[in-house]
Design a protein around this motif. Structure first.
Motif, mmCIF file in Angstrom:
data_model
loop_
_atom_site.group_PDB
_atom_site.id
_atom_site.type_symbol
_atom_site.label_atom_id
_atom_site.label_comp_id
_atom_site.label_asym_id
_atom_site.label_seq_id
_atom_site.Cartn_x
_atom_site.Cartn_y
_atom_site.Cartn_z
ATOM 1 N N GLN A 1 0.829 -1.212 0.000
ATOM 2 C CA GLN A 1 0.000 0.000 0.000
ATOM 3 C C GLN A 1 0.861 1.258 0.000
ATOM 4 O O GLN A 1 0.520 2.260 -0.630
ATOM 5 C CB GLN A 1 -0.926 -0.019 1.218
ATOM 6 N N GLN B 1 2.006 1.824 -3.486
ATOM 7 C CA GLN B 1 0.913 2.363 -4.298
ATOM 8 C C GLN B 1 0.731 3.859 -4.040
ATOM 9 O O GLN B 1 0.528 4.644 -4.958
ATOM 10 C CB GLN B 1 -0.387 1.617 -3.986
ATOM 11 N N LYS B 2 0.850 4.242 -2.774
ATOM 12 C CA LYS B 2 0.680 5.648 -2.416
ATOM 13 C C LYS B 2 1.795 6.508 -2.997
ATOM 14 O O LYS B 2 1.551 7.637 -3.442
ATOM 15 C CB LYS B 2 0.656 5.788 -0.893
ATOM 16 N N ILE C 1 -4.837 -4.946 -5.221
ATOM 17 C CA ILE C 1 -4.156 -5.654 -4.140
ATOM 18 C C ILE C 1 -5.090 -6.668 -3.493
ATOM 19 O O ILE C 1 -6.211 -6.337 -3.097
ATOM 20 C CB ILE C 1 -3.655 -4.663 -3.075
#
Length: 461
Positions: A74, A77-78, A87
């Protein structure tokens, strides 16, 4: 963190097993594209005929990760908002789960559905690097085939990518390792005037002295499902040594096995080493405060002593792996460590490869990782993180870094867990009062039987 074979696996060695299992152990302690026939690997020449499926720049990639690694994915992704990602959380192969393998076999039959990136265990790589049936490409892409630079692969700790390597190619990147070293209670050692052992002989002598002078205190345990990885792997015992891709050598009468068994038997008889596991119910409450030393993985500090035994800060210290007196080489074992694989079916290999590279090598991600990174430079960032060092009574950097490069590669990654035979044969024998030495033949037979069911030829020489 115990895993049963780390969790391994199928070889449950994953820090999934180590991390996922660790959480349950700590709790217990508290309670107590399309398939393509043109993609194969020539195992005799080591030349890969890998040909990517049609690539689609910017296409979405699907990532399968366990809950422990989910925050890292995550975070990527950010910080990479232009990368389209889906995901999915799954068990990551913990405790020998075959979920990933079963799903890949299904996708191979239907011709679609493969995730682009997956977190798994070293055992997963044993099948993912081979075709599940003729005409179908292996699931894992050979990362050394123009996907990951050789300079990056060379940056991993010595031997840490061995579980990723088959037929001359590298099919995964190692997320973390769990190198074995010597943990000890510095406060008690100083109080009693004991010198930290550097050889196995000194370890045995100190254990006998502790049994005599401080009855009830322990220098180790052989009762967990991965205890053999700490002791017999470190002792270079050829219990799981692939001499050929299809041939396993298991020889527990080898002198390097029998000498370790004898040493442990002596300390068990003296009641300096427990046959009850560190992670067994009730151990932390009843005996956690009496563990003077423990020979085990790098995650023992945080997950066994701190979380499990609740040992106060600045008491526990780490020392390098032990050597055998008179021998010039040092070898140690490994109890955990997961891997990241990129699918050979991915239509966006660029994004997939960038993700697994970032996850395993970036300081940004690994400095805050729960366990020791396999990538050397990222490991330095991890060690510099106060959260990974302030609890200890000494600077663990040197012993951690030394042990990371001394894991013996003769204990092979196989298609079956190395914990099953230990748990089903050895641990019950110890509980019934039998010695390790007399149990070695039965342990060897069980390993051989398991290996044969997985298609291995078995030799003992």
């Amino acid at each position: 963190m115990e895993s049963s074979r780390s969790p391994r696996t199928g070889r449950r060695h994953s820090l999934l097993r180590a991390a996922a299992v660790t959480l349950s152990l700590a709790t217990a302690a508290a309670l107590a594209g399309c398939a393509s026939a043109d993609t194969t690997t020539d195992s005799s020449s080591g030349q890969s005929a890998f040909k990517p499926v049609a690539q689609k720049a910017g296409s979405q990639i699907t990532v399968w990760a366990d809950s422990t690694r989910l925050p890292s994915v995550q975070a990527y992704q950010k910080s990479h908002p232009d990368v389209k990602m889906k995901i999915v959380t799954y068990d990551g192969g913990a405790d020998g789960s075959t979920y990933l393998q079963s799903k890949v076999q299904l996708f191979d039959r239907t011709g679609s559905g493969w995730p682009d990136v997956v977190f798994g265990t070293p055992t997963d790589v044993t099948w993912a690097s081979e075709a599940t049936k003729p005409g179908v490409r292996p699931f894992a892409a050979p990362l050394d085939e123009k996907l990951v630079p050789q300079s990056t692969l060379d940056g991993f700790a010595k031997g840490s990518l061995t579980p990723c390597q088959f037929n001359g190619h590298t099919y995964c990147l190692r997320n973390d390792i769990a190198q074995v070293l010597l943990w000890y209670n510095k406060s008690l050692m100083d109080k009693w005037g004991y010198k930290v052992p550097t050889t196995w002989q000194e370890y045995e002598a100190l254990g006998n002295k502790v049994a005599k002078d401080h009855p009830g205190y322990l220098v180790g345990s052989v009762g967990d499902t991965n205890s053999h990885e700490s002791y017999f792997w470190s002792g270079q015992c050829p219990a799981f040594s692939l001499v050929k891709p299809d041939t396993l050598r298991t020889d527990l009468q080898d002198p390097k096995c029998t000498r370790m068994a004898k040493l442990l038997d002596n300390l068990i008889s003296a009641k300096a080493i427990a046959t009850q596991g560190f992670f067994s119910q009730g151990f932390a409450k009843n005996s956690g405060s009496k563990v003077l030393m423990a020979y085990g993985p790098s995650w023992y500090g945080q997950y066994l002593f701190k979380a499990g035994f609740k040992t106060p800060a600045k008491q526990i210290a780490a020392a390098p792996p032990l050597t055998w007196q008179g021998e010039s080489t040092t070898a140690t074992g490994n109890v955990g460590g997961g891997v990241w694989m990129v699918s050979s079916h991915s239509a966006n290999l660029k994004a997939s490869t960038d993700l697994v590279t970032w996850l395993t090598t970036s300081d940004e991600n690994q400095a805050a990782a729960p366990t020791y990174p396999a990538y050397t430079q990222a490991a330095k960032a991890w060690l510099a993180n106060p959260a990974n060092r302030n609890y200890f009574a000494n600077d663990v950097s040197e012993p951690f870094e030394q042990a990371a490069n001394e894991v013996w590669t003769g204990w092979s990654n196989t298609r079956f867990s190395d914990s099953t035979a230990w748990s089903s044969v050895v641990l019950p024998a110890l509980t019934s009062g039998k010695s390790l030495t007399e149990t070695l033949p039965a342990w060897q037979q069980e390993i051989a039987d398991e290996a044969k069911t997985q298609g291995y030829k078995v030799v003992d020489q």
